[in-house]
Design a protein around this motif. Structure first.
Motif, PDB file in Angstrom:
ATOM      1  N   LYS A 116      -1.115  -6.757   1.209  1.00 51.29           N
ATOM      2  CA  LYS A 116      -0.548  -5.451   0.851  1.00 51.29           C
ATOM      3  C   LYS A 116       0.943  -5.534   0.505  1.00 51.29           C
ATOM      4  N   PRO A 117       1.798  -6.124   1.355  1.00 47.58           N
ATOM      5  CA  PRO A 117       3.213  -6.200   0.973  1.00 47.58           C
ATOM      6  C   PRO A 117       3.428  -6.989  -0.322  1.00 47.58           C
ATOM      7  N   TYR A 147      -6.754  -1.282  -2.057  1.00 42.80           N
ATOM      8  CA  TYR A 147      -5.362  -0.933  -2.359  1.00 42.80           C
ATOM      9  C   TYR A 147      -5.162  -0.019  -3.559  1.00 42.80           C
ATOM     10  N   TYR A 155       1.664   5.674  -5.194  1.00 43.12           N
ATOM     11  CA  TYR A 155       3.026   5.175  -5.384  1.00 43.12           C
ATOM     12  C   TYR A 155       3.481   5.390  -6.829  1.00 43.12           C
ATOM     13  N   ASP A 207      -3.452   3.414  -2.779  1.00 45.83           N
ATOM     14  CA  ASP A 207      -2.040   3.263  -2.410  1.00 45.83           C
ATOM     15  C   ASP A 207      -1.185   3.044  -3.650  1.00 45.83           C
ATOM     16  N   MET A 208      -1.652   2.183  -4.554  1.00 50.08           N
ATOM     17  CA  MET A 208      -0.920   1.899  -5.786  1.00 50.08           C
ATOM     18  C   MET A 208      -0.841   3.161  -6.652  1.00 50.08           C
ATOM     19  N   PHE A 230       3.698  -4.882  -7.643  1.00 55.51           N
ATOM     20  CA  PHE A 230       3.464  -3.647  -8.389  1.00 55.51           C
ATOM     21  C   PHE A 230       4.789  -2.969  -8.753  1.00 55.51           C
ATOM     22  N   LYS A 231       5.745  -2.964  -7.828  1.00 57.55           N
ATOM     23  CA  LYS A 231       7.066  -2.397  -8.131  1.00 57.55           C
ATOM     24  C   LYS A 231       7.694  -3.133  -9.311  1.00 57.55           C
ATOM     25  N   LEU A 273       1.306  -7.258  -2.835  1.00 59.03           N
ATOM     26  CA  LEU A 273       0.885  -6.414  -3.959  1.00 59.03           C
ATOM     27  C   LEU A 273       1.893  -5.301  -4.238  1.00 59.03           C
ATOM     28  N   ILE A 274       2.432  -4.698  -3.185  1.00 61.38           N
ATOM     29  CA  ILE A 274       3.396  -3.612  -3.364  1.00 61.38           C
ATOM     30  C   ILE A 274       4.635  -4.114  -4.114  1.00 61.38           C
ATOM     31  N   VAL A 275       5.181  -5.249  -3.687  1.00 54.24           N
ATOM     32  CA  VAL A 275       6.361  -5.799  -4.359  1.00 54.24           C
ATOM     33  C   VAL A 275       6.020  -6.168  -5.803  1.00 54.24           C
TER      34      VAL A 275
END
Length: 121
Positions: free
Chosen positions: A85-86, A42, A49, A45-46, A92-93, A88-90
């Motif tokens: 992934k979802p 990931y 972003y 992707d991070m 990370f945001k 981690l994305i949340v």
């Protein structure tokens, strides 16, 4: 340098969702190889972003690295029932928003200190 030759890959017969759950459980249990596996999967992707917001590759690398340190430090709170992934994305945001707010606060403090320094008494 991190050697990944001892990396334990999830059972190939398990579904992708089960593999992610197993990876999350391994992370919760303190398995550093699980963290490295997440980073390998990931990190890019991070990075992409965060780069949209920082426009600074070096700062972006530092933020992504700090985020994965944050994940490791808070691994006991990592929720294994979701796909990684979802989650981690949340996370990370939220991490980036907190970082941005801290930067804004620091700038405001610096401005306030500067204003106080130039005002005559």
């Amino acid at each position: 340098m991190v050697l990944l030759s001892n990396l334990v890959l999830p059972n190939k017969k398990a579904s992708p969702m089960d593999q992610e759950k197993m990876l999350a459980v391994r992370l919760q249990n303190g398995d550093t190889e699980a963290l490295f596996s997440m980073m390998l999967t990931y990190y890019n992707d991070m990075f992409r972003y965060a780069l949209k917001f920082t426009a600074d590759p070096e700062l972006t690398k530092e933020l992504v690295n700090q985020f994965f340190i944050h994940v490791w430090d808070n691994r006991d709170k990592f929720y294994a029932a979701q796909t990684i992934k979802p989650y981690l994305i949340v996370s990370f945001k939220r991490f980036l928003v907190a970082w941005y707010r801290k930067q804004q606060t620091m700038r405001q403090i610096n401005i306030d200190e500067h204003d106080m320094a130039v005002q005559p008494y």
